[in-house]
Design an enzyme around this catalytic site. Structure first.
Site, mmCIF file in Angstrom:
data_model
loop_
_atom_site.group_PDB
_atom_site.id
_atom_site.type_symbol
_atom_site.label_atom_id
_atom_site.label_comp_id
_atom_site.label_asym_id
_atom_site.label_seq_id
_atom_site.Cartn_x
_atom_site.Cartn_y
_atom_site.Cartn_z
ATOM 1 N N GLY A 105 -16.766 -4.191 18.402
ATOM 2 C CA GLY A 105 -15.452 -3.906 18.962
ATOM 3 C C GLY A 105 -15.331 -2.449 19.324
ATOM 4 N N ARG A 139 -17.881 -6.548 24.188
ATOM 5 C CA ARG A 139 -18.036 -7.349 25.397
ATOM 6 C C ARG A 139 -17.917 -6.515 26.668
ATOM 7 N NH1 ARG A 139 -13.867 -12.121 23.815
ATOM 8 N NH2 ARG A 139 -12.597 -10.258 23.531
ATOM 9 N N LYS A 314 -8.075 -6.158 8.337
ATOM 10 C CA LYS A 314 -7.008 -7.146 8.242
ATOM 11 C C LYS A 314 -6.506 -7.491 9.639
ATOM 12 C CE LYS A 314 -2.804 -4.367 7.834
ATOM 13 N NZ LYS A 314 -2.006 -4.999 8.882
ATOM 14 N N HIS A 406 -0.713 -3.858 2.222
ATOM 15 C CA HIS A 406 -0.620 -2.457 1.804
ATOM 16 C C HIS A 406 0.253 -2.281 0.564
ATOM 17 C CE1 HIS A 406 -2.567 -1.814 5.513
ATOM 18 N NE2 HIS A 406 -1.515 -1.676 6.289
ATOM 19 N N LYS A 495 10.241 -2.567 0.239
ATOM 20 C CA LYS A 495 10.988 -2.436 1.490
ATOM 21 C C LYS A 495 10.065 -1.894 2.578
ATOM 22 C CE LYS A 495 13.659 0.535 -0.420
ATOM 23 N NZ LYS A 495 14.710 1.551 -0.608
ATOM 24 N N ARG A 508 9.487 4.894 -5.812
ATOM 25 C CA ARG A 508 10.581 5.495 -6.585
ATOM 26 C C ARG A 508 10.769 4.672 -7.859
ATOM 27 N NH1 ARG A 508 14.907 8.686 -5.249
ATOM 28 N NH2 ARG A 508 14.275 8.583 -3.060
ATOM 29 N N GLN A 534 3.366 9.709 2.189
ATOM 30 C CA GLN A 534 3.429 10.339 3.504
ATOM 31 C C GLN A 534 4.893 10.435 3.922
ATOM 32 O OE1 GLN A 534 1.221 7.450 5.896
ATOM 33 N NE2 GLN A 534 3.094 6.423 6.503
ATOM 34 N N ARG A 626 18.977 3.277 9.101
ATOM 35 C CA ARG A 626 18.279 3.153 7.826
ATOM 36 C C ARG A 626 18.081 1.709 7.415
ATOM 37 N NH1 ARG A 626 20.885 4.894 3.776
ATOM 38 N NH2 ARG A 626 19.229 5.906 2.623
#
Length: 713
Positions: A105, A139, A314, A406, A495, A508, A534, A626
């Protein structure tokens, strides 16, 4: 440390005693001196000389017994050893490895934006061997010079000479993913390069013989992944060894093949089958088992530590059943020890720091349980939408795209028990255990959302690549519970969302309110431990302190480890860079094992099926906000308490050009003046300070964000 059972030791002692007696000169048929396994620190015990002498001179018998005793102790202790996992170390391959990296790929976005730049950084820093080739396979019809020009713009151009050296090691080969012809050419080219790197330029006869012998050995092995002996009894590779013996003598060079599948998983089954058939046999006939052992014992076998490994991207299915079907199709050709399922979150610096934070620091590990922790939030926020790339996302949604993989991995590292050792499988064993303790999320344990157009930004359904009327969630808050003694009853809210107000990934951990506080109610001042992955890596603890001054008043402050401040000048490696190096070293610690994958899918599959059936409400939210308003009460019901706390409004990590007290004070005055000019006065300034983090917007959730309702992202 695991030890042999005492009865096993006695059996081993008897076998060794027979061998030691023969070595010490006891005549055949003469019983050796009986051996009693000693307690630790005690000497070997024998019967007195002459008691079992069988006619031997007592002095000769005693001398023979002493020699036999020493020999028996040395050999016996070889049977008393730690578990193989306890002695495991990641491979430091040094400079003797001949490494082929094949990027399947190679013409795609992932390869040019992530895979090749990560390989270049490893090359630049000296972490790749000197004898290296990087083969791109795809390809697209493209030449090697065209590939190099395509990659050049994505490589750090600060060192032009290094860039050119790296690009010179890159080549390109066109081929289909579902046809054998391309893989045959690829396998032949890899063997030719390995032969040249081992001994120089091989003759055509040598290459033809080696290739034919390798294919014959592969057929005999009947798919054996670790190079085990075929049904006929001969180890695979013997024919290849005979053909190649004149090339590099009784032990060949150490060889490695790493196949990076930067491809959609739909093509994994046929790609894995063809790679096994045509590209899995190293020059000299080795099968490159994941454990590092060479396959077969022929004269020209690749050296100890040679390997063949696959990195898989994944998504690994869309639910439990499809994941298992994909795993079965891949596992039919490749064993688990050769598969490296990459999750780039496991390569992030502070995700990898979770083990150290938890198990090397009693100050934190002591309160990691239900007695002290009220609730946990694991947050992932992106400030952009699908931006014309909604075709892929629309078929998966935010839970499949981010939460199931993740963030589930972060959850496992955060809540698992201490592993027996740092062996990759010991760590992954504990992750599997805790994931299996999580009951499947129910319909009442989630809030879903989909972003809508706002402030000139398009909504999700405005993306032309998204199916009209799609109900795919772009935001999800899911509550889960770990049903074990440590965590029972502690809500964990995961979340994730797109088109939100900032870029953020953080954990948190909010502790319970102190009981019977002498300072009055402290619900609004709960301790928190925050780990921000991050942007701007940081670990900090929110705590109550006395406010400076003459009065006995208190406020919230922080113990702060901001990486840009503490580790100035230190460049944190990219996650892909770290994980590719782990694969070369044979360290699977930060890769997902099949049973981990199964356990994670089991948590979310029932909920995903309900979402797909339209059984869960979908709440719209404005682009750049938010998240859905409905998440406020959901998080409050999970035990989260808004805290009166704000990250420093002017913090060195966010203003690196400001370092003197005068500069910081001036910046603070300017910020206060701006707030007053906006019409809020001092009260607005206090509200702005308290509001962001109270709702998750300050501290780990951002700096200087507008006040928001409690419990939002």
């Amino acid at each position: 440390m695991s030890r042999l059972a005492s009865k096993d030791l006695d059996a081993a002692a008897r076998e060794i005693a027979q061998a030691a007696a023969a070595a010490a000169g006891f005549p055949p048929g003469v019983a050796p001196p009986p051996l009693t396994v000693p307690k630790p620190g005690a000497a070997m015990q024998h019967t007195p000389a002459g008691a079992a002498g069988g006619g031997l001179d007592p002095k000769a018998h005693a001398a023979a017994a002493a020699a036999a005793s020493q020999l028996m102790m040395e050999q016996l202790m070889e049977h008393v050893c730690p578990s193989a996992r306890d002695e495991w170390r990641a491979d430091s391959f040094g400079g003797n490895l001949r490494l082929s990296i094949v990027v399947l790929g190679a013409s795609g976005d992932l390869a040019k934006k992530k895979t090749y730049p990560a390989l270049y950084q490893l090359f630049k820093k000296g972490f790749l061997p000197r004898r290296l080739q990087i083969v791109g396979y795809a390809r697209s019809r493209m030449s090697t010079p065209e590939l190099r020009e395509r990659l050049r713009g994505y490589l750090d151009s600060g060192d032009c000479e290094c860039v050119e050296q790296f690009l010179n090691s890159c080549s390109y080969m066109h081929g289909e993913y579902d046809a054998a012809e391309g893989y045959e050419r690829l396998g032949t080219e890899l063997s030719a390069w390995e032969a040249q790197m081992s001994v120089g330029t091989p003759t055509k006869a040598h290459l033809a013989a080696a290739t034919a012998a390798a294919q014959a050995a592969l057929a005999q092995a009947a798919g054996g992944a670790n190079g085990g002996a075929p049904a006929g009894g001969a180890p695979p590779g013997n024919a290849a060894a005979a053909a190649g013996g004149g090339l590099h003598g009784p032990q060949g060079a150490r060889l490695g093949r790493l196949f990076y599948l930067a491809l959609p998983p739909v093509v994994y089954p046929q790609v894995c089958e063809h790679l096994r058939t045509y590209c899995a046999t190293l020059f000299g006939g080795g099968g490159g088992g994941g454990g590092g052992d060479r396959a077969g014992r022929g004269a020209a076998q690749p050296a100890q530590g040679s390997f063949v490994r696959l990195i898989l991207e994944k998504p690994f299915g869309s639910d439990l059943a499809s994941s298992e079907a994909l795993a079965n199709s891949i596992g039919a050709h490749w064993p688990e020890e050769q598969l490296y399922r990459i999750d780039h979150y496991l390569g992030k610096e502070l995700v990898q720091n979770m083990l150290m934070l938890r198990f090397a620091n009693p100050i934190f590990s002591a309160f990691f349980n239900r007695h002290y922790i009220s609730n946990i939030q694991i947050t992932f926020k992106e400030p952009f939408g699908t931006e014309g790339r909604g075709g892929y996302f629309d078929s998966y949604g935010i839970i499949r795209d981010v939460i199931q993989n993740h963030l589930a991995q972060v959850l496992a590292l955060l809540t698992m028990e201490a592993p027996v050792s740092l062996h990759p499988d010991d760590i992954r064993d504990e992750k599997v255990k805790v994931l299996r303790c999580i009951a499947p999320a129910g319909l009442g344990d989630c809030v879903l959302g989909q972003y809508a157009a706002d402030k000139g930004q398009p909504g999700y359904l405005d993306d032309p690549t998204v199916h009209p009327g799609s109900r795919t969630p772009t935001f999800a808050a899911v509550r889960v519970f770990v049903r074990n003694e440590r965590w029972d009853g502690v809500p964990i809210i995961i979340k994730a969302g797109k088109a939100l107000n900032e870029r953020l990934a953080a954990v948190r951990i909010q502790l319970r309110t102190p009981p019977a506080s002498i300072f009055g109610p402290l619900d609004h001042m709960r301790n928190e431990l925050v780990v921000r992955f991050q942007p701007g890596e940081a670990i900090y603890a929110k705590m109550v302190v006395k406010k400076p001054g003459l009065e006995m008043d208190f406020e919230m402050s922080e113990l702060d480890l901001s990486y840009p401040e503490r580790y100035k000048g230190v460049v944190i490696p990219d996650a892909y860079e770290r994980l590719i190096l782990d694969c070369i070293r044979g360290d699977q610690q930060h890769f997902v094992r099949r049973d981990e994958l199964r356990a994670a899918w089991a948590i979310f599959t029932p909920l995903l099926h309900a979402i797909d059936a339209g059984a869960v409400p979908l709440h719209p939210y404005p682009y750049g906000s938010r998240g859905p308003a409905a998440v406020d009460q959901f998080i409050t019901d999970s035990g989260y308490q808004r805290t009166e706390y704000s990250w420093q409004q002017v913090h060195p990590s966010h203003h690196p050009q400001m370092s003197t007290p005068a500069q910081l004070a001036a910046a603070a005055r300017e910020a206060a003046a701006a707030r007053e000019a906006a019409g809020g006065g001092a009260a607005a300034a206090v509200g702005a300070a308290a509001g962001p983090v109270a709702g998750g917007g300050g501290g780990a959730d951002g700096v200087g964000a507008a006040p928001a309702p409690a419990g939002k992202l």
